[in-house]
Design an enzyme around this catalytic site. Sequence first.
Site, mmCIF file in Angstrom:
data_model
loop_
_atom_site.group_PDB
_atom_site.id
_atom_site.type_symbol
_atom_site.label_atom_id
_atom_site.label_comp_id
_atom_site.label_asym_id
_atom_site.label_seq_id
_atom_site.Cartn_x
_atom_site.Cartn_y
_atom_site.Cartn_z
ATOM 1 N N LEU A 116 -3.553 10.840 5.089
ATOM 2 C CA LEU A 116 -3.871 9.751 4.175
ATOM 3 C C LEU A 116 -2.644 8.873 3.921
ATOM 4 O O LEU A 116 -1.532 9.382 3.780
ATOM 5 C CB LEU A 116 -4.361 10.344 2.846
ATOM 6 C CG LEU A 116 -4.762 9.366 1.760
ATOM 7 C CD1 LEU A 116 -6.052 8.662 2.153
ATOM 8 C CD2 LEU A 116 -4.927 10.095 0.446
ATOM 9 N N HIS A 117 -2.844 7.576 3.870
ATOM 10 C CA HIS A 117 -1.770 6.652 3.509
ATOM 11 C C HIS A 117 -2.386 5.357 3.006
ATOM 12 O O HIS A 117 -3.441 4.944 3.459
ATOM 13 C CB HIS A 117 -0.822 6.385 4.691
ATOM 14 C CG HIS A 117 -1.504 5.943 5.943
ATOM 15 N ND1 HIS A 117 -2.213 6.810 6.767
ATOM 16 C CD2 HIS A 117 -1.596 4.733 6.530
ATOM 17 C CE1 HIS A 117 -2.696 6.139 7.802
ATOM 18 N NE2 HIS A 117 -2.345 4.862 7.677
ATOM 19 N N GLN A 118 -1.730 4.768 2.031
ATOM 20 C CA GLN A 118 -2.205 3.513 1.442
ATOM 21 C C GLN A 118 -1.273 2.381 1.823
ATOM 22 O O GLN A 118 -0.068 2.471 1.627
ATOM 23 C CB GLN A 118 -2.277 3.625 -0.080
ATOM 24 C CG GLN A 118 -2.699 2.327 -0.742
ATOM 25 C CD GLN A 118 -3.137 2.538 -2.155
ATOM 26 O OE1 GLN A 118 -4.280 2.834 -2.394
ATOM 27 N NE2 GLN A 118 -2.218 2.393 -3.094
#
Length: 184
Positions: free
Chosen positions: A143-145
């Site tokens: 996950l990464h934003q």
Amino acid sequence: MAEHEYTVDLAQEFAGTQDSLDRLWTPHRMAYVGGENKPHDSSSRQCPFCHIPERDDRAGLIVHRGTLAYAVLNLYPYNSGHLMVVPYEHVSLYSQINVDVVTEMGTMTQQAMAALSSVMSPAGFNIGMNQGEAGGAGIAAHLHQHVVPRWVGDANFFPIVAQTKAMPALLSDTRDRLAASWPT
């Protein structure tokens, strides 16, 4: 016959009558679509987001380290200053992180916006997470934003015509400036 006309003629011959949609052809994106520099499996062993924190901040382009997440510049930025907020935990979906990670990632996103505003004066931001390969995640296993600063007119013809993205600053210089102005 011009190359463009030839391409349109071929498209019509093989795909039927042209519809009303305009298309921008970006063949340089095939390296990304083809998986260049992506891990071959979903394990943390090959995950770049799991290994970046093992490096020193300058070498890893880490702008800020938190307790549960870190902010890092994107190696393939859409714009100067494009960074990502990444949990240390190797999870693929937002629904898999606990409320403490959600809170820290939210706070770091706000801090990223403040640092980018201070250093680069963007006119706006794109903030988002692509989850899963079908959802457009370049590295779906972790996950990464994305936090992407935007300016009016920042999308131009270079990537399409010249297969070139004009980036006015080196990643290392941008990292140093953002790290120095990161709010605490």
